[in-house]
Write a protein that holds these residues in place. Structure first.
Motif, mmCIF file in Angstrom:
data_model
loop_
_atom_site.group_PDB
_atom_site.id
_atom_site.type_symbol
_atom_site.label_atom_id
_atom_site.label_comp_id
_atom_site.label_asym_id
_atom_site.label_seq_id
_atom_site.Cartn_x
_atom_site.Cartn_y
_atom_site.Cartn_z
ATOM 1 N N LEU A 1 49.856 43.535 41.542
ATOM 2 C CA LEU A 1 50.115 42.122 41.236
ATOM 3 C C LEU A 1 51.595 41.786 41.396
ATOM 4 O O LEU A 1 51.946 40.708 41.895
ATOM 5 C CB LEU A 1 49.644 41.793 39.819
ATOM 6 C CG LEU A 1 48.135 41.867 39.594
ATOM 7 C CD1 LEU A 1 47.804 41.753 38.113
ATOM 8 C CD2 LEU A 1 47.411 40.799 40.401
ATOM 9 N N SER B 1 50.686 45.650 48.129
ATOM 10 C CA SER B 1 49.755 45.195 47.103
ATOM 11 C C SER B 1 48.344 45.709 47.405
ATOM 12 O O SER B 1 47.678 46.277 46.531
ATOM 13 C CB SER B 1 49.786 43.668 47.048
ATOM 14 O OG SER B 1 48.926 43.181 46.063
ATOM 15 N N ASN C 1 41.346 41.187 42.984
ATOM 16 C CA ASN C 1 42.735 40.927 43.361
ATOM 17 C C ASN C 1 43.036 41.330 44.797
ATOM 18 O O ASN C 1 43.826 40.667 45.472
ATOM 19 C CB ASN C 1 43.684 41.601 42.368
ATOM 20 C CG ASN C 1 43.748 40.804 41.081
ATOM 21 O OD1 ASN C 1 44.287 39.716 41.040
ATOM 22 N ND2 ASN C 1 43.157 41.336 40.027
#
Length: 161
Positions: free
Chosen positions: A54, A65, A85
């Motif tokens: 994050l 990421s 995510n």
């Protein structure tokens, strides 16, 4: 936290807590440094990997990421937050089908993941999958996700029941 780290710098938790503190104050570089320290001490903690992912996303290190989310998934395949995510980052990179696949796995592992239905709806809509997008949007709303009238009318325009 600083005292705890000074007393025993080989404990990952205080570094992770300090990283979280820095993240919440938008000190993303500082948060990254602390998560790096925590992960160097314990590279198997999926929450540290998720949170560092994050941070990297905030720093626009999208490939980094994705790497952290992927590592977390490799350690815990049913980690729905990592799937979700990673899907978000893939959407930012316009890798929509891959993002949809990740949202689908987040939903598989948590069938009540309203935000995953919502984000999958938006990506499906971008790919011209109007019926599926509208179904996802309705499911997201049913699960408590706020869906604006504007989004609902745009996505479900051609699929009125």
């Amino acid at each position: 936290l600083i005292e705890s780290i000074e007393r025993n710098p080989n404990l990952p938790y205080p570094h992770a807590q300090l990283a979280y503190y820095k993240f919440n104050r938008t000190d993303f570089k500082g948060a990254l440094d602390e998560y790096n320290l925590a992960i160097n001490i314990d590279s198997t903690d999926v929450d540290y990997l998720l949170n560092r992912g994050l941070v990297k996303e905030k720093l626009r290190d999208y490939e980094g990421s994705i790497g952290d989310f992927t590592k977390a998934i490799s350690l815990k395949s049913d980690f729905e937050s990592a799937w979700f995510n990673r899907g978000n980052v893939l959407t930012k990179l316009n890798r929509l089908q891959e993002a949809i696949d990740d949202y689908t796995l987040a939903i598989f592992y948590d069938p009540h993941y309203a935000a995953a239905y919502y984000n999958r709806a938006l990506d499906r809509n971008k790919l011209g999958l109007a019926k599926e997008a509208c179904e996802d949007l309705r499911k997201a709303e049913e699960l408590g996700q706020l869906v604006s009238t504007k989004v609902k009318s745009k996505v479900c325009l051609l699929t009125k029941k």
